[in-house]
Design an enzyme around this catalytic site. Structure first.
Site, PDB file in Angstrom:
ATOM      1  N   PHE A  87     -14.134  21.890   5.137  1.00 17.95           N
ATOM      2  CA  PHE A  87     -13.968  21.133   3.676  1.00 17.95           C
ATOM      3  C   PHE A  87     -15.996  20.622   3.887  1.00 17.95           C
ATOM      4  O   PHE A  87     -16.535  19.506   4.593  1.00 17.95           O
ATOM      5  CB  PHE A  87     -13.176  19.716   4.360  1.00 17.95           C
ATOM      6  CG  PHE A  87     -13.516  19.388   2.970  1.00 17.95           C
ATOM      7  CD1 PHE A  87     -12.988  19.998   2.075  1.00 17.95           C
ATOM      8  CD2 PHE A  87     -14.490  17.893   3.062  1.00 17.95           C
ATOM      9  CE1 PHE A  87     -12.562  19.169   0.700  1.00 17.95           C
ATOM     10  CE2 PHE A  87     -13.813  17.380   1.915  1.00 17.95           C
ATOM     11  CZ  PHE A  87     -13.408  17.750   0.382  1.00 17.95           C
ATOM     12  N   THR A 117     -18.445  21.954  -1.535  1.00 15.64           N
ATOM     13  CA  THR A 117     -17.132  22.856  -2.157  1.00 15.64           C
ATOM     14  C   THR A 117     -16.131  22.326  -2.156  1.00 15.64           C
ATOM     15  O   THR A 117     -15.407  22.732  -2.747  1.00 15.64           O
ATOM     16  CB  THR A 117     -17.596  23.504  -0.965  1.00 15.64           C
ATOM     17  OG1 THR A 117     -16.647  23.722  -0.102  1.00 15.64           O
ATOM     18  CG2 THR A 117     -18.938  24.334  -0.960  1.00 15.64           C
ATOM     19  N   ARG A 118     -15.811  20.876  -1.936  1.00 15.75           N
ATOM     20  CA  ARG A 118     -14.491  20.944  -1.787  1.00 15.75           C
ATOM     21  C   ARG A 118     -13.237  21.957  -1.598  1.00 15.75           C
ATOM     22  O   ARG A 118     -12.488  21.820  -1.825  1.00 15.75           O
ATOM     23  CB  ARG A 118     -14.534  20.312  -3.064  1.00 15.75           C
ATOM     24  CG  ARG A 118     -15.073  18.639  -2.968  1.00 15.75           C
ATOM     25  CD  ARG A 118     -15.696  18.537  -4.477  1.00 15.75           C
ATOM     26  NE  ARG A 118     -14.357  17.913  -4.953  1.00 15.75           N
ATOM     27  CZ  ARG A 118     -13.906  17.571  -6.207  1.00 15.75           C
ATOM     28  NH1 ARG A 118     -14.721  19.204  -6.752  1.00 15.75           N
ATOM     29  NH2 ARG A 118     -12.354  18.245  -6.980  1.00 15.75           N
ATOM     30  N   ASP A 129      -8.157  23.760  10.249  1.00 15.48           N
ATOM     31  CA  ASP A 129      -8.311  22.569   9.534  1.00 15.48           C
ATOM     32  C   ASP A 129      -6.961  21.652  10.378  1.00 15.48           C
ATOM     33  O   ASP A 129      -5.450  21.920  10.632  1.00 15.48           O
ATOM     34  CB  ASP A 129      -7.285  22.622   8.295  1.00 15.48           C
ATOM     35  CG  ASP A 129      -7.392  21.548   7.641  1.00 15.48           C
ATOM     36  OD1 ASP A 129      -7.601  20.601   7.562  1.00 15.48           O
ATOM     37  OD2 ASP A 129      -6.516  21.304   5.993  1.00 15.48           O
ATOM     38  N   ASP A 141      -3.658  -4.261   6.976  1.00 16.94           N
ATOM     39  CA  ASP A 141      -4.718  -4.306   8.023  1.00 16.94           C
ATOM     40  C   ASP A 141      -5.588  -3.470   8.642  1.00 16.94           C
ATOM     41  O   ASP A 141      -6.778  -3.956   9.544  1.00 16.94           O
ATOM     42  CB  ASP A 141      -3.483  -2.772   9.092  1.00 16.94           C
ATOM     43  CG  ASP A 141      -3.552  -1.875   8.707  1.00 16.94           C
ATOM     44  OD1 ASP A 141      -4.353  -1.463   7.034  1.00 16.94           O
ATOM     45  OD2 ASP A 141      -3.605  -0.494   8.489  1.00 16.94           O
ATOM     46  N   ASP A 195       0.757  -1.088   0.290  1.00 14.97           N
ATOM     47  CA  ASP A 195       0.227  -0.090  -0.269  1.00 14.97           C
ATOM     48  C   ASP A 195       1.113   1.139   0.263  1.00 14.97           C
ATOM     49  O   ASP A 195       1.830   1.024   0.263  1.00 14.97           O
ATOM     50  CB  ASP A 195      -0.601  -0.044   1.071  1.00 14.97           C
ATOM     51  CG  ASP A 195      -2.096  -0.967   1.462  1.00 14.97           C
ATOM     52  OD1 ASP A 195      -2.116  -1.188   0.284  1.00 14.97           O
ATOM     53  OD2 ASP A 195      -2.445  -1.836   2.183  1.00 14.97           O
ATOM     54  N   GLU A 230      -2.644  17.356   7.381  1.00 13.31           N
ATOM     55  CA  GLU A 230      -2.210  18.218   6.352  1.00 13.31           C
ATOM     56  C   GLU A 230      -2.058  19.536   6.633  1.00 13.31           C
ATOM     57  O   GLU A 230      -1.601  20.265   6.212  1.00 13.31           O
ATOM     58  CB  GLU A 230      -2.838  17.557   5.065  1.00 13.31           C
ATOM     59  CG  GLU A 230      -2.897  16.721   3.354  1.00 13.31           C
ATOM     60  CD  GLU A 230      -3.906  15.398   4.609  1.00 13.31           C
ATOM     61  OE1 GLU A 230      -4.027  15.812   5.252  1.00 13.31           O
ATOM     62  OE2 GLU A 230      -3.911  14.322   3.718  1.00 13.31           O
TER      63      GLU A 230
END
Lengths: 567, 669, 201
Positions: B367, B371-372, B337, B505, B300, B341
């Site tokens: 978020f 609207t993203r 936020d 996992d 992954d 990130e």
């Protein structure tokens, strides 16, 4: 050795190296193309459904049952010889045990001869029993190899081909036509081909001489091309009628080698990896050359025991020196060495000189060849044996590279090891125990001709030959006794079918497996390293298994000989 | 647990005692080669007694041979016992961490205290800080930090929470903070800890396929040598050589592959043990062995190749915007936020700003899928950040060409561009990037040399995926993969005959884990994942699979090398014993006594002593394993053939000669 | 059952093709093209009686003839020696390290020296004292032939040089110059001697 010896060896071997790849390609075509019109007609005539794919069990059953029929048919002819036509000399039937031994011998492609051809067989028996069994024995061997090879080619299937198609394709497209052509060449060189039996000559000195003739040439080409080896005459290829000229000797060498040495190339083509075939050829050829070198050295060696008798054993332009006991003048040492090394390596069993009178080192080579029995080995089964050894060698080596061993993309797991090991056990068991038994039993010991280690070797050689389906003999041993006729007869059957059936099962098992793509961690089997590995494994394994009898036989005899000790 | 279990005197003593009890023929019959040795030992012992009664002059020789034959079995048993005891010691360690606990069972609304070991699958129980988890389970409710050091040896606590892929808890671990409601996932005696203990104790040890194949080969060899030796008296009798039963038995034992047969069980146990020491619990020896065979490793991207989250690495201002203005806009846009990130943007922006006191009156705009975008409304206006297409829709006009260029450049390099706007004016672009874990490139290179193809599976777009795959040195990648694609990929590769390994996992990994040939589940993962995998990594380190592959290869190499060595040894033994048997009758065979051994008695004795001593001499190698080097199969084989093949031929010549010299010194000739 | 039926059909078919058609076809073809060889390379005298085969040795004993190599051929029933008879070809099968071999070779060497009037200790060519592989070897080595030349010349009252030249004329070189050995066919040589005698008379 003089220049001529080298030239003969180089030319003969050069021809083999040139011809073998081409024949390999031709054989691959035979098995990769579809039925010919004539074959289709034949299958229809005989009621053989040659398109039906067989699983390994059905293939093996068909092989064994058909061979059973061949065996019985051959046996009946020999057993009833006395009451059958084309027997002007009124030769009696063979005794039941010798008839059994002979039928077993020829159906298994061994061609061990417990009888003397010219003295005991009528022309009808030579044709109907001997020639017939020679053809079918060789064909069966090749068919089984083709089936075993399919195990490596196929993936995720239960089937390994059709026995009848495999059997008849080689017969029709290669074997029979070539035998016919070569028989005519032999006849041209002086080998008789007639339905007459005996000619009585009045010699220059006025004595009577019996000359036995018959359909010899047709048997001669077949004897070598089929790696059969059973001669028309007791002296086999040493008889001037069987091998009248040095050229016929060379042709017979080529006949023995043409199909057998082509098998690795055939294999390479069949599996679509010509390089793999070349690698197997190198393995086979290396062992073959090593053997040839030792034999030539051994037979050229002056016998120190004859020094006191003032015998000139040195080679000169006027004399081919060396061990000439039991050898023919026209061949000399080198032609005989080439022939004998080939006949043993290719398990033909034809001889052009007396094996029983060879020096011990030469016999050592013959014995090792027969123990290995796969360089190149007889029609098909020898090469199949080589694949078996390769599987075992790769298993050990493969572990050492840290992967579950693979051969040609097929994982080698416990089932494969079980079958290969089973097949491997047969030779030591039969050769060692039957030799041991015969050295203990009075019935076994009384047949021995020569004293000392040489006598021991006669018995060891007989059972090595019977097991390897070779058929050559150290002929001093009297093998026409009921004991040897029955025991060696059984041994030949067991030595043929016991190792073969597990290999067919192995093919069945491999055919079911997925073919695993190679990657950087896979051990490649088409490299010089593999050649060394396989050679090392084969030699080490044969040495470990047969070291004790080799010491008590040829090694003891050789050391005695150079110490000037006679028996 | 993580500490190495060293071999100490106590273990050696224990192993010695255990190896005596393993002399029982019923036990030994499982190892046919050693069983033959035992039969030989019994015979020679009987002959010794007979010789003592008869005083036939053979007593000392026969007694010596029989003692060394017993020792041969003893050494082999000792090797196995030592490996077992090493494993047991580790199991002991584990067991000591499990103490009797009290569980608070929840039935409906009722909570009752019961002994922890009576919990059954499906029961619910509660734990609080300070509690030791009574058994394995799946968190149904709550978040907690848990100390797993008892199992993993790792002292840093881990977070476990309900739902998602970190919901599994293991019995024996301790809750540090938080309350949990847990559903029991295994019955008493079947918990993870129980299985680990029984596994390392060898109770569930089964022979792996390769071991079975090798055992068959060894039986085959034993039979062949049995044929050889059994035929020898007949040959000798014909040649007029007397044959001594003692010498024949000695020859047989020397020829059959006792060395590898004696060490084979130890090699297998040691293999599982090595995995265990790497904190990987293999559910069977087969799993470890197959790991050495894999062709393809599926990894992954997130969490395995890269750290879990993308991080801001660059703030690129638009034309006419200063770096500081851009930094401030970025900073403000991410203040509320909480995603990793967002936090990384704040961290990066702060370094570019003189002060980082947030202004008053900020209204956080979270978020939303519609609207993203996210951001704040405040004194400095509407500040937003989002993916380029979302922002474009929001400002309703095309980006300046310079900005578009920056965006496509970042996307082209595999990064993620986030456009920052202030009052619908493009301020600049934040460059978010996946950060690849250090040291991976070298590990993948190592895998490539082993013949393992590495494939990254990611939900990213192909562009990003390619960039990351290149940077991390992977062979291939699958982009925009959905969980079911992984399954498809595994099946497709297996169809082609390849063996596939993967780590996982999550619960949605479970089917793929079950399908893969080697599946390393993370201990932090869900119970379903752990059940589906055939190995569990206690450290939950997805790259651990590489170590497992090497351990698997090492296991096979050790077996192959010692088998080759064992068989190659026979050459020298023949050269010791056969001349001894024949040379009295045939002095011309003296030249075969290449080692120039003193007498027939000393020659046979030296060979049998060497044959016995080589087993303990090789125990360390068997337990440690032959080192694996990723140099390609041919080079590896050449090396091992030289060391264990050629070496196997030469070493006994030297060894037997030295022993013979000792025997001469002791006047045992 | 099906396999048995198929096997039976195959047996009958193959027995017919391999055991009857094939040898008869070769016989027919061989007689068409090279009947002399096919009949056994028989040699006839002026009276058209068969005197032997050029491929098969004859047991010459008279000093007037060249002598072949020792023969271990047997009687038709294989029970005892019948040298140089084609009914039962055989080598001696004696091992090289046996007392029997030493005795045979020593006796043969002594006899050879005696009949050829060679001084004791003269080396005798090995082919002259060892039995051939078939017992019917038609050839001897050139050295063997040359050592017999004086005896034959004396018995026939010929110039040894004439006999020597005859040997050189009759001898076979290695086939194509390199296959096999240089040798001389004893029957052909002796017939040439007789022809020479007829001419001189």
């Amino acid at each position: 050795m003089i220049a001529n010896d080298w030239i003969q060896i180089l030319v003969s071997l050069g021809l083999i190296v040139l011809i073998a790849p081409l024949v390999g390609r031709y054989l691959a075509w035979i098995y990769q193309s579809s039925h010919l019109g004539v074959e289709r007609k034949l299958y229809r005539l005989l009621g053989l459904d040659a398109d039906r794919e067989m699983g390994w069990k059905e293939y093996a059953t068909t092989l064994v049952v058909s061979n059973g029929f061949f065996f019985v048919a051959g046996y009946l002819v020999l057993w009833a010889q006395g009451s059958l036509p084309l027997n002007p000399r009124h030769l009696p039937s063979l005794s039941p045990e010798v008839a059994f031994n002979t039928a077993a011998s020829f159906v298994t492609n061994t061609n061990w001869q417990a009888y003397a051809g010219e003295a005991q067989l009528s022309n009808l028996s030579q044709m109907l029993a001997i020639t017939f069994l020679m053809f079918v024995g060789a064909n069966t061997g090749l068919a089984s190899l083709v089936a075993i090879i399919r195990g490596f080619i196929r993936e995720g299937t239960q089937t390994i081909g059709n026995f009848w198609a495999d059997f008849f394709r080689f017969f029709i497209r290669a074997f029979l036509p070539l035998c016919f052509v070569m028989a005519l060449v032999h006849a041209e060189q002086g080998t008789p081909q007639t339905l007459k039996t005996t000619v009585t000559a009045r010699t220059l000195e006025g004595a009577q001489q019996t000359l036995v003739v018959g359909p010899v040439a047709s048997l001669e080409s077949l004897k070598n091309l089929g790696t059969n080896g059973g001669g028309f005459y007791n002296a086999n290829g040493a008889h001037p009628y069987e091998t009248p000229t040095p050229l016929t000797n060379t042709l017979e060498f080529l006949e023995m080698g043409v199909f057998t040495f082509s098998l690795p190339f055939f294999f390479g083509r069949m599996i679509g990896r010509p390089r793999q075939g070349q690698v197997f050829f190198v393995v086979i050829f290396a062992l073959y050359l090593a053997g040839l070198g030792v034999i030539e050295y051994s037979e050229k060696m002056p016998n120190p025991l004859l020094a006191a008798a003032a015998v000139n054993q040195q080679t000169s332009p006027l004399l081919d020196g060396g061990n000439m006991e039991g050898k023919e003048t026209r061949f000399g040492i080198t032609q005989t060495s080439l022939f004998s090394n080939t006949t043993i390596a290719a398990t033909t069993g034809a001889v052009d000189g007396a094996m029983d009178s060879m020096n011990p080192l030469a016999v050592l080579v013959y014995l090792v060849h027969m123990f290995l029995n796969e360089e190149p080995g007889g029609k098909g089964v020898g090469f199949a044996g080589l694949l078996k050894e390769a599987i075992l060698a790769i298993f050990l080596a493969g572990l050492m590279v840290g992967r579950t061993p693979e051969f040609l993309g097929k994982k080698i797991e416990s089932r494969e090891i079980k079958l290969a090991a089973l097949s491997l056990l047969v030779t030591p068991l039969l050769v060692l125990w039957l030799t041991g038994l015969s050295l203990v039993l009075p019935a076994g010991k009384s047949s021995i001709d020569n004293p000392g280690p040489h006598g021991f070797m006669e018995v060891l050689y007989a059972f090595a030959s019977g097991n390897a389906n070779n058929g050559s003999a150290m002929a001093g041993l009297n093998v026409s006794t009921p004991y040897y006729a029955i025991v060696i007869g059984l041994e030949m059957l067991l030595g043929r079918f016991l190792p073969l059936l597990p290999l067919l099962a192995l093919a069945g098992s491999l055919a079911r497996k997925k073919t695993h793509p190679e990657n950087a961690g896979t051990f490649r089997t088409d490299t010089p390293l593999f050649v060394i590995l396989l050679l090392g494994f084969m030699v080490l394994f044969a040495a470990l298994t047969f070291f004790p009898p080799l010491i008590l036989g040829p090694i003891l005899e050789h050391l005695s000989l150079i110490h000037g000790i006679a028996f | 647990m993580k500490k190495k279990i060293l071999i100490d005197m106590k273990m050696i003593r224990k192993a010695s005692v255990r190896s005596l009890s393993m002399l029982n023929p019923l036990t030994l019959v499982k190892n046919p080669v050693m069983f033959v040795v035992e039969a030989g030992s019994v015979l020679t012992t009987a002959m010794t007694i007979y010789a003592l009664i008869q005083h036939n002059g053979e007593q000392l020789f026969t007694a010596t041979i029989s003692v060394w034959l017993w020792l041969t079995i003893g050494f082999a048993n000792f090797a196995e016992a030592l490996a077992e005891i090493q494993g047991k010691a580790q199991a002991e360690n584990l067991r000591s961490t499990r103490s009797d606990t009290v569980a608070r069972l929840v039935t409906g609304d009722v909570v009752q205290e019961i002994p922890g070991n009576t919990l059954k699958k499906g029961d619910l129980f509660l734990v609080e800080p300070g509690d030791i988890l009574p058994t394995d389970g799946e968190i149904v409710e709550g978040v907690a930090s848990i100390d797993e050091s008892a199992i993993t040896g790792e002292s840093a606590p881990v977070i476990r929470e309900a739902g998602g892929d970190r919901s599994g808890v293991t019995g024996g671990t301790r809750v540090l903070a938080g309350k949990l409601k847990v559903m029991v996932s295994s019955n008493p005696g079947e918990t993870f800890l129980d299985r680990m203990i029984s596994l390392v104790e060898g109770a569930t040890r089964q022979k792996s396929p390769n071991e079975i194949a090798l055992t068959i080969l060894l039986i085959g060899l034993t039979l062949i040598f049995l044929f050889v030796v059994a035929a020898l008296p007949a040959f000798s009798a014909y040649a007029g050589v007397p044959s001594s039963p003692t010498v024949l038995i000695a020859l047989l034992v020397c020829l059959i592959p006792t060395t590898i047969a004696g060490l084979l069980p130890a090699i297998g146990i040691a293999g599982i043990d090595r995995a265990f020491r790497a904190n990987v619990i293999a559910k069977s020896g087969k799993a470890v062995e197959v790991a050495g065979d894999i062709d393809i490793l599926l990894l992954d991207k997130t969490g395995t190749i890269t750290f879990g989250n993308r991080q801001a690495v660059q703030l690129l201002p638009a034309e006419g915007v200063s770096e500081e203005e851009m930094a401030r806009a970025s900073w403000l846009s991410s203040l509320s936020d909480d995603t990793p990130e967002g936090k990384s943007i704040v961290t990066l922006a702060t370094t570019r700003l003189p002060s980082s006191t947030p202004p008053e009156g900020l209204l956080s705009i979270p978020f939303t899928p519609e609207t993203r975008m996210s951001g704040v409304d405040g004194p400095e206006g509407e500040i937003r950040k989002g993916a380029d297409d979302a922002v474009q829709k929001y400002i309703g006009s095309a980006f300046p060409s310079a900005v578009s260029e920056i965006i496509s450049k970042i996307a082209g390099s595999g990064g993620t561009p986030l456009v920052v706007t202030q009052n619908k004016k493009v301020m600049g672009v934040i460059h978010l990037k996946d950060v690849i874990k250090p040291g991976l490139k070298e590990r993948f290179e190592r895998l490539r040399k082993m013949g393992v193809t590495t494939v990254m599976v990611t939900g990213d777009n192909p562009l990003t995926a390619r960039a990351i795959a290149q940077e991390a040195g992977l062979d291939d990648f699958v982009a925009q993969a959905k969980p079911e694609d992984k399954m498809q990929l595994i099946k497709k590769e297996q169809e082609k005959g390849r063996l596939v390994a993967m780590t996982g996992d999550g619960t949605n990994d479970a089917p793929s884990l079950a399908q893969a040939d080697v599946a390393l589940a993370m201990n932090s993962g869900t119970q379903a994942a752990k059940e589906a995998g055939n190995m569990v990594d206690l450290d939950s380190d997805p790259t651990k699979i590489i170590e497992v592959v090497e351990i698997g290869k090492q296991l096979l190499i050790t077996r192959g090398a010692l088998t080759t060595f064992s068989i190659a040894n026979d050459v020298a033994k023949y050269f010791a014993i056969l001349p001894a048997m024949f040379v009295v009758t045939y002095p011309q065979l003296r030249v075969l006594n290449v080692m120039n051994l003193a007498t027939p008695v000393s020659a046979v004795t030296s060979a049998i002593i060497f044959n016995a001593l080589i087993i303990p001499a090789l125990i360390p190698l068997a337990l440690k394993g032959v080192r694996y080097r990723p140099v390609g199969a041919s080079a590896l084989l050449r090396r091992n053939l030289l060391i264990y093949g050629l070496g196997g031929i030469l070493v006994p010549f030297i060894g037997i000669k030295i022993i013979d010299m000792f025997l001469v010194m002791l006047h045992f000739t | 059952m099906k396999i048995a039926r198929q096997s039976l059909m195959a047996t009958l078919f193959l027995m017919f093709i391999c055991g009857v058609v094939y040898p008869l076809a070769v016989t027919g073809m061989a007689h068409l093209v090279f009947s002399g060889q096919a009949e056994g390379s028989l040699v006839k005298n002026a009276n058209n009686t068969v005197v032997g085969s050029s491929l098969i040795a004859q047991g010459f004993q008279s000093p007037r003839y060249f002598h072949p190599r020792p023969s271990a051929a047997l009687t038709p029933d294989g029970s005892g020696p019948l040298p140089y008879d084609g009914a039962f070809s055989s080598p001696s099968n004696i091992g090289p390290d046996t007392k029997q071999e030493i005795k045979n070779v020593t006796d043969a060497a002594n006899a050879y020296r005696q009949e050829n009037h060679l001084p004791p200790g003269t080396p005798v060519p090995v082919d002259a004292v060892t039995a051939s592989g078939s017992g019917l070897d038609p050839d001897i080595s050139l050295e063997n032939a040359f050592l017999q030349v004086p005896r034959v010349a004396e018995a026939r009252k010929l110039n040894p040089e004439t006999v020597r030249n005859l040997v050189m004329r009759i001898k076979d070189d290695p086939q194509f110059g390199f296959l096999g050995t240089a040798r001389v066919n004893v029957l052909k040589l002796n017939m040439a001697l007789d022809t020479l005698a007829l001419k001189q008379n």
